[in-house]
Enzyme design. Sequence first.
Site, PDB file in Angstrom:
ATOM      1  N   HIS A 282       0.881  -1.178   0.000  1.00  0.00           N
ATOM      2  CA  HIS A 282       0.000   0.000   0.000  1.00  0.00           C
ATOM      3  C   HIS A 282       0.919   1.229   0.000  1.00  0.00           C
ATOM      4  CE1 HIS A 282      -4.264   1.449   1.181  1.00  0.00           C
ATOM      5  NE2 HIS A 282      -3.563   2.530   0.938  1.00  0.00           N
TER       6      HIS A 282
ATOM      7  N   GLU B 244      -4.387  -0.128  -5.316  1.00  0.00           N
ATOM      8  CA  GLU B 244      -4.561   1.043  -6.185  1.00  0.00           C
ATOM      9  C   GLU B 244      -3.343   1.386  -7.037  1.00  0.00           C
ATOM     10  OE1 GLU B 244      -5.911   4.461  -4.014  1.00  0.00           O
ATOM     11  OE2 GLU B 244      -7.747   3.506  -3.360  1.00  0.00           O
TER      12      GLU B 244
ATOM     13  N   TYR C  83     -14.930   5.691  -4.567  1.00  0.00           N
ATOM     14  CA  TYR C  83     -15.246   6.890  -3.782  1.00  0.00           C
ATOM     15  C   TYR C  83     -16.183   7.844  -4.510  1.00  0.00           C
ATOM     16  CZ  TYR C  83     -11.611   5.542  -0.487  1.00  0.00           C
ATOM     17  OH  TYR C  83     -10.878   4.865   0.458  1.00  0.00           O
TER      18      TYR C  83
ATOM     19  N   GLU D 270     -12.536  -0.590  -0.277  1.00  0.00           N
ATOM     20  CA  GLU D 270     -12.521   0.733   0.360  1.00  0.00           C
ATOM     21  C   GLU D 270     -13.705   1.531  -0.158  1.00  0.00           C
ATOM     22  OE1 GLU D 270      -9.009   3.187  -0.030  1.00  0.00           O
ATOM     23  OE2 GLU D 270      -7.685   1.478   0.347  1.00  0.00           O
TER      24      GLU D 270
END
Length: 467
Positions: A135, A180, A309, A366
């Site tokens: 990450h 990501e 998101y 997420e």
Amino acid sequence: MSSTADDMERLMARAQELRVPRPFLFGAATAAYQIEGAPEADGKGESIWDRFSHMPGVISDAGTGDIACDHYHRWPEDIRLMRELGLGAYRFSLSWSRIQPYGAGKANEAGLDFYKRLIDGLAEAGILPFVTLYHWDLPQALQDKGGWYSRETSHRFADYAGLVSHALADRVAHWTTLNEPWTFCWSGHATGEDAPGLKDGACGGLAASHHALLAHGLAVPAIRAHGGSAEIGIVLDLNTVTPASDKADDMAAAKRFEDAQNRWFLDAVFKGRYPKAMLELCRDLLPEIRPGDNEIIAAPLDYLGVNIYRRSIMAHGREMPPLNFERVNPPGRYSAVNYEVWPQSIEDVLLYVHEQYAPEAIYISENGFATPAETVTSDGTIHDVRRAEYHVDHLDHMARAMRRGAPVKGYFAWTLMDNFEWAYGYSTPFGLVHVDFVTQERRIKFSGHVYAAIARNNSDDRVRKYA
Ligand code: IFM
């Protein structure tokens, strides 16, 4: 009753009624650099985020991850909070430079022991660990040798994946290779907003992306070799993309953006090839793609993790040539990091990946909402109504996608507790739990109580047993 109190009552009532098709896992996610602190403890080496966050002017409030949530020392308390939140799973990342301080060679046992203690604590609490290997915190020693611009880094990552999955094989059943890659490759190497802060444009984003994907593909068999029947996936940050108008220019820009953020990664991982249009558009900027690379990258996976998101509305513009797009922000509600609140996006993105790529299983790895820094009210709580609403609305839309066939197995709220939000520092918290960064006191927010109600009402024995 004040309108906030009305809103809180209304939201809690919706949370109590919300139902998600079962079996289903409710969790929360974090990342090592954002919460752990202790950058030099027990032999840890320097990472690119240790280096980058100390550079003047790169973090908006000049924060660093030096202490963050001090999770390295406070993890037992954090597990107690997870229990109070009713979590069935916890997604976190390992700091590569705790385990291999220089990114290669034998393991630093003290670093590994930290994660063993944490995972054993989770097991005692009945919480399933979902472990992310990367990450964003590359060991600085590997950056000094070229970082994600070098194929060597892909091989070092596969070694690290093999070493860790061997050491933790008896404890971990869910591995994620990368978190990501779109963001850490492009924001770290094209625009320079994130570590290592390189501003090399599309050429940098593409080179880093190819080597990161290669690292992922090489890591999958390395984990399978040690990890028994463990499930392995990758986490991608995806958006559904809409053109800002029906003008040909805007439609073409939207397509380029979708190809770069979504399809570059999805096509590579699920179809074994990069989108032809991207290869043509970027032909003069590509890194070397060797024969066999595509097959390595397309190693079969057990699940796809989707971080979502917002949606993306794109017009023709000047960002990241030759992608040449410009994000359009329509009037509406926005979070503190300027993301439009658009709950339909989770349903759309789930159906998009289900219909076009058919992964065996999907986790929402997420999803969350940033506010400006929050204050504790006189009743001792944080009335983060908008965050609670964000999660309830998104879960509602996720459940709709599931009823239309998307094989979603779990949802991880971003994030367990307020933490170091990269270039924003500590000014835009996302947590279900408030952290006072002076005293390190933790306090469950209203959104945490709402989330706990949903998690409790939608957990069942199978999930608990599984945990
Ligand atoms: O904090 C980040 C996380 O590290 C990666 N996904 C997006 C989050 C919110 O910006």
